[in-house]
Design a protein around this motif. Structure first.
Motif, PDB file in Angstrom:
ATOM      1  N   ILE A 273       0.865  -1.189   0.000  1.00 55.47           N
ATOM      2  CA  ILE A 273       0.000   0.000   0.000  1.00 55.47           C
ATOM      3  C   ILE A 273       0.895   1.230   0.000  1.00 55.47           C
ATOM      4  O   ILE A 273       1.845   1.324   0.788  1.00 55.47           O
ATOM      5  CB  ILE A 273      -0.924   0.042   1.226  1.00 55.47           C
ATOM      6  N   SER A 274       0.602   2.174  -0.883  1.00 52.98           N
ATOM      7  CA  SER A 274       1.248   3.483  -0.856  1.00 52.98           C
ATOM      8  C   SER A 274       0.205   4.528  -0.472  1.00 52.98           C
ATOM      9  O   SER A 274      -0.931   4.485  -0.938  1.00 52.98           O
ATOM     10  CB  SER A 274       1.875   3.822  -2.216  1.00 52.98           C
ATOM     11  N   SER A 275       0.617   5.422   0.394  1.00 57.82           N
ATOM     12  CA  SER A 275      -0.222   6.553   0.796  1.00 57.82           C
ATOM     13  C   SER A 275       0.670   7.782   0.735  1.00 57.82           C
ATOM     14  O   SER A 275       1.488   8.008   1.627  1.00 57.82           O
ATOM     15  CB  SER A 275      -0.779   6.339   2.205  1.00 57.82           C
ATOM     16  N   ILE A 276       0.527   8.560  -0.330  1.00 57.16           N
ATOM     17  CA  ILE A 276       1.484   9.624  -0.639  1.00 57.16           C
ATOM     18  C   ILE A 276       0.784  10.970  -0.553  1.00 57.16           C
ATOM     19  O   ILE A 276      -0.009  11.339  -1.415  1.00 57.16           O
ATOM     20  CB  ILE A 276       2.083   9.432  -2.047  1.00 57.16           C
ATOM     21  N   GLY A 277       1.036  11.714   0.518  1.00 53.43           N
ATOM     22  CA  GLY A 277       0.425  13.031   0.670  1.00 53.43           C
ATOM     23  C   GLY A 277      -1.058  12.977   0.926  1.00 53.43           C
ATOM     24  O   GLY A 277      -1.760  13.954   0.675  1.00 53.43           O
ATOM     25  N   MET A 278      -1.560  11.879   1.428  1.00 57.20           N
ATOM     26  CA  MET A 278      -2.980  11.732   1.702  1.00 57.20           C
ATOM     27  C   MET A 278      -3.291  11.764   3.196  1.00 57.20           C
ATOM     28  O   MET A 278      -4.341  12.253   3.611  1.00 57.20           O
ATOM     29  CB  MET A 278      -3.482  10.416   1.100  1.00 57.20           C
ATOM     30  N   ALA A 279      -2.376  11.255   4.026  1.00 62.49           N
ATOM     31  CA  ALA A 279      -2.673  11.070   5.444  1.00 62.49           C
ATOM     32  C   ALA A 279      -2.902  12.391   6.182  1.00 62.49           C
ATOM     33  O   ALA A 279      -3.491  12.400   7.269  1.00 62.49           O
ATOM     34  CB  ALA A 279      -1.548  10.288   6.113  1.00 62.49           C
TER      35      ALA A 279
END
Length: 439
Positions: A273-279
């Motif tokens: 899973i990638s979470s890029i600039g969303m959290a």
């Protein structure tokens, strides 16, 4: 009302307790202040009313967005010189708190400053906020419906506008500048590849990209690493753009774009899973749940790459939200936490955090590149959105670049693993495999 600029300068210096480091040009044409400094132009006394009704960052931002004030000269230098008045709020020996002097009405000096400011501002109710300000909502933040409204405010302003700002990569997060003379596109490709290598992506694996934006990460991972990817976003405009890119690349059998909240994803397990600039949009109260959801979507041994802006720790943890201007005009309901809090919550959810890489200087350089793109396409950017919206983006990106440069905020890539019960994380013993861009 003669020589308004000199009176405004004296007023500001009285509030600051120190000389003003920018030059002021007032609505009557008068000027005062250091001759070689950037010029803060107050086009209308309405700008002063905005500052009086909302002292500090928000009032100044409203005046900027509305076009009541302008900067002549280097915008970065002007913001740097004004930072003590807006963000850092230092206490000056013998002086008053910057731009809050009018609130301290029990102080005789403050009362005098308030009377002078009110005289200059003239009569009238507080001006209405510029139209670009996000509507304020009551109730609980970070419900599914409220998050969709917040995402719509920021991301659904036109894909062509974002093309002009972000450039061909269409990546809206911190780039990775491997080469001093590299382009923004080179640096964004290097960032996407770095994430793929940290996740150890390979042929046939399943990747979930949370907050996929315009699809750049899932496209890169499918084209370069052969994964089957799902990207989720709450922006309908982003999704339409990303789907077209996927179709144009001939990858519709390998990449799926959904308009979906991460809390609604139910088709795990994924290998990565990638979470890029969303959290930053998740919220402090929801962060443990966010981490738990992602942990549950991974197979044992699966990896999470969480790329997230962080604020500096404070003595009291009462303020997780971003600055007031950013909250009202840029990222409604956005919240920043220290990186230590993020790491702790990921581990509480069951992850084993294996690597943290700080990219603060990289984001400052990325933001300056975006500002340069916006300024080079300024007439078109105004036409595509509105003068106020374009001014919002220019101010927030320039101010954010300085915030990263001054270490007021940072950005970090946190690599975490859903480590199996046998303790085999599957990670290499050293970082060498991450350090060279795949060709």
């Amino acid at each position: 009302m003669a020589d308004v600029a000199a009176r405004l300068t004296a007023l500001a210096e009285g509030a600051l307790g120190a000389p003003l480091t920018v030059r002021i040009r007032a609505w009557d044409g008068s000027e005062a202040g250091p001759p070689d400094a950037p010029v803060l132009v107050l086009r209308h006394r309405r700008a002063l009313r905005r500052l009086l009704w909302k002292p500090g960052e928000l009032g100044l931002a409203r005046a900027w967005v509305a076009g009541d004030i302008e900067v002549e000269g280097d915008l970065y230098e002007a913001l740097e010189r004004l930072s003590g008045l807006i963000w850092e709020r230092p206490e000056q020996p013998g002086g008053l708190r910057p731009l809050d002097a009018v609130r301290a009405l029990r102080d005789p000096a403050a009362r005098r400053l308030a009377r002078e400011a009110l005289t200059l501002a003239g009569p009238g109710l507080p001006p209405a906020p510029p139209a670009e300000e996000a509507a304020r909502h009551g109730g609980v933040r970070h419900t599914l419906s409220r998050d969709r409204e917040a995402i719509h405010h920021h991301y659904d302003v036109g894909n062509t506008f974002y093309e002009r700002v972000l450039g061909p990569s269409m990546v809206y997060s911190c780039a990775y500048w491997q080469q001093p003379g590299g382009t923004l596109e080179d640096a964004q490709e290097a960032k996407l590849d770095l994430i793929c290598r940290k996740l150890s992506l390979g042929e046939g694996q399943r990747l979930l990209d949370v907050g996929c934006g315009w699809g750049s990460m899932v496209l890169h991972a499918a084209q370069r690493y052969g994964v089957r990817a799902v990207g989720v976003t709450l922006s309908t405009e982003q999704a339409a753009y990303a789907r077209k890119r996927v179709a144009d690349a001939g990858l519709t059998d390998r990449v799926e774009i959904r308009v979906q909240d991460y809390r609604e994803v139910a088709d795990g397990p994924y290998d990565a899973i990638s979470s890029i600039g969303m959290a930053e949009h998740v919220g402090a109260a929801q962060y443990r749940a966010y981490a738990t959801v992602l942990h549950g979507l991974l197979r044992p041994g699966g990896r999470l790459l969480n790329h997230q802006i962080a604020r500096r720790p404070q003595e009291r943890e009462e303020r997780y939200r971003v600055d007031e201007f950013i909250d009202r005009y840029v990222f409604p309901d956005g919240e920043l936490s220290p990186v230590g809090s993020t790491v702790a919550l990921l581990e509480e959810a069951g992850f084993e955090v294996r690597d943290v890489e700080a990219l603060r200087e990289h984001y400052a350089r990325t933001l300056r590149a975006w500002v340069a793109n916006l300024e080079s396409h300024w007439p078109e950017a105004v036409r595509l959105t509105s003068p106020g919206r374009a001014r919002v983006w220019r101010l927030y990106m320039a101010a954010s670049a300085l915030a990263f440069e001054r270490n007021r905020i940072g950005v970090n890539q946190v690599l975490a693993v859903k480590t199996p019960t046998d303790g085999e994380s599957g990670l290499p013993l050293t970082r060498e495999s991450w350090l060279t861009l795949t060709t």
